[in-house]
Design an enzyme around this catalytic site. Sequence first.
Site, PDB file in Angstrom:
ATOM      1  CE  LYS A 185      -7.464  -3.553  -3.901  1.00 28.33           C
ATOM      2  NZ  LYS A 185      -6.184  -2.826  -3.824  1.00 28.33           N
ATOM      3  CB  SER A 228       3.537   2.976  -4.412  1.00 28.77           C
ATOM      4  OG  SER A 228       3.521   1.632  -4.846  1.00 28.77           O
ATOM      5  CD  GLU A 261      -7.334  -0.972  -1.171  1.00 24.85           C
ATOM      6  OE1 GLU A 261      -6.343  -0.243  -1.312  1.00 24.85           O
ATOM      7  OE2 GLU A 261      -7.251  -2.201  -1.033  1.00 24.85           O
ATOM      8  N   GLY A 284      -4.730  -0.421  -7.268  1.00 19.84           N
ATOM      9  CA  GLY A 284      -3.637  -1.361  -7.488  1.00 19.84           C
ATOM     10  C   GLY A 284      -3.976  -2.728  -6.931  1.00 19.84           C
ATOM     11  CG  ASP A 297      -0.877  -6.355  -2.286  1.00 21.96           C
ATOM     12  OD1 ASP A 297       0.019  -5.496  -2.311  1.00 21.96           O
ATOM     13  OD2 ASP A 297      -1.923  -6.229  -1.632  1.00 21.96           O
ATOM     14  N   GLY A 346      -1.497  -2.670   1.792  1.00 18.56           N
ATOM     15  CA  GLY A 346      -1.470  -1.360   2.449  1.00 18.56           C
ATOM     16  C   GLY A 346      -2.537  -1.219   3.519  1.00 18.56           C
ATOM     17  CB  THR A 370      -5.016   2.688  -0.827  1.00 17.84           C
ATOM     18  OG1 THR A 370      -6.230   3.325  -0.453  1.00 17.84           O
ATOM     19  CG2 THR A 370      -3.932   3.054   0.184  1.00 17.84           C
TER      20      THR A 370
HETATM   21  C1  5RP Z   1      -3.613  -1.415  -0.407  1.00 21.49           C
HETATM   22  C2  5RP Z   1      -3.597  -2.248  -1.624  1.00 21.49           C
HETATM   23  C3  5RP Z   1      -2.706  -1.836  -2.738  1.00 21.49           C
HETATM   24  O1  5RP Z   1      -3.464  -1.692  -3.894  1.00 21.49           O
HETATM   25  C4  5RP Z   1      -1.653  -2.881  -2.949  1.00 21.49           C
HETATM   26  O2  5RP Z   1      -0.976  -3.110  -1.732  1.00 21.49           O
HETATM   27  C5  5RP Z   1      -0.669  -2.485  -4.044  1.00 21.49           C
HETATM   28  O3  5RP Z   1       0.120  -1.429  -3.603  1.00 21.49           O
HETATM   29  P1  5RP Z   1       1.250  -0.783  -4.502  1.00 21.49           P
HETATM   30  O4  5RP Z   1       0.597  -0.116  -5.653  1.00 21.49           O
HETATM   31  O5  5RP Z   1       1.953   0.179  -3.563  1.00 21.49           O
HETATM   32  O6  5RP Z   1       2.204  -1.888  -4.951  1.00 21.49           O
HETATM   33  O7  5RP Z   1      -4.297  -3.228  -1.755  1.00 21.49           O
HETATM   34  O8  5RP Z   1      -4.428  -1.959   0.584  1.00 21.49           O
END
Ligand code: 5RP
Length: 213
Positions: free
Chosen positions: A94, A30, A103, A82, A84, A97, A28
Amino acid sequence: MSNANEKRLAGEAAIRYVEDGAIVGVGTGSTVAYFIDALADLKDRIQGAVSSSEQSTAQLKRLGIPVLDLNATGPLTLYVDGADECDSHKRLIKGGGAALTREKIVAEASEKFVCIIDSSKQVNLLGKFPLPIEVIPMARSLIGREIVKRGGNPVWRDGVVTDNGNWIIDVHGWQIADPVGLENDLNQIPGIVTVGLFARRPADVVLVGDKVM
Ligand code: 5RP
């Protein structure tokens, strides 16, 4: 290079790990959104995807990629998601989001976890990004007190309800020298559903833009 451009490059580079006939675990965020866009070009060569969030499910369905139930698929060969933050051991924070629980489930079910990030996510020590924890709502204060005992500053992500109907606490102020130990410790606290540390099961491959870390 802008972060958005690195995210796009990472999302597109992850396509090289998708094998014909696969069922792909999909994270999940961007960066993953770029991966899903690229996956749509291969949709006739894969069986479908297992999604980690309502957000990704909506994008997958919009692009005509079948979304399958993990209970029906069995183990997956590939999970792409992805992060953080990512340290040099491919351990992650992570949950920015709020999709961390599904995940972590899909990551656990997958043989290979390919993590796609831009370079701003690379850190020496995890914890500058507040650590997301998904909690059962009635346990929020209890868990907050346990976090304070461990030196953290818990902040309720007020107004956010996860896809599972739970709440998120973001923990500020931790410099996480022992991510596996902290993940194991927090997992013992009743009411914690999922800790956003992916250390016990880290990524297998990290793509920073289109480069393998
Ligand atoms: C969602 C996540 C995402 O992988 C994380 O927030 C990265 O997001 P982005 O690719 O938008 O920077 O863990 O729960």
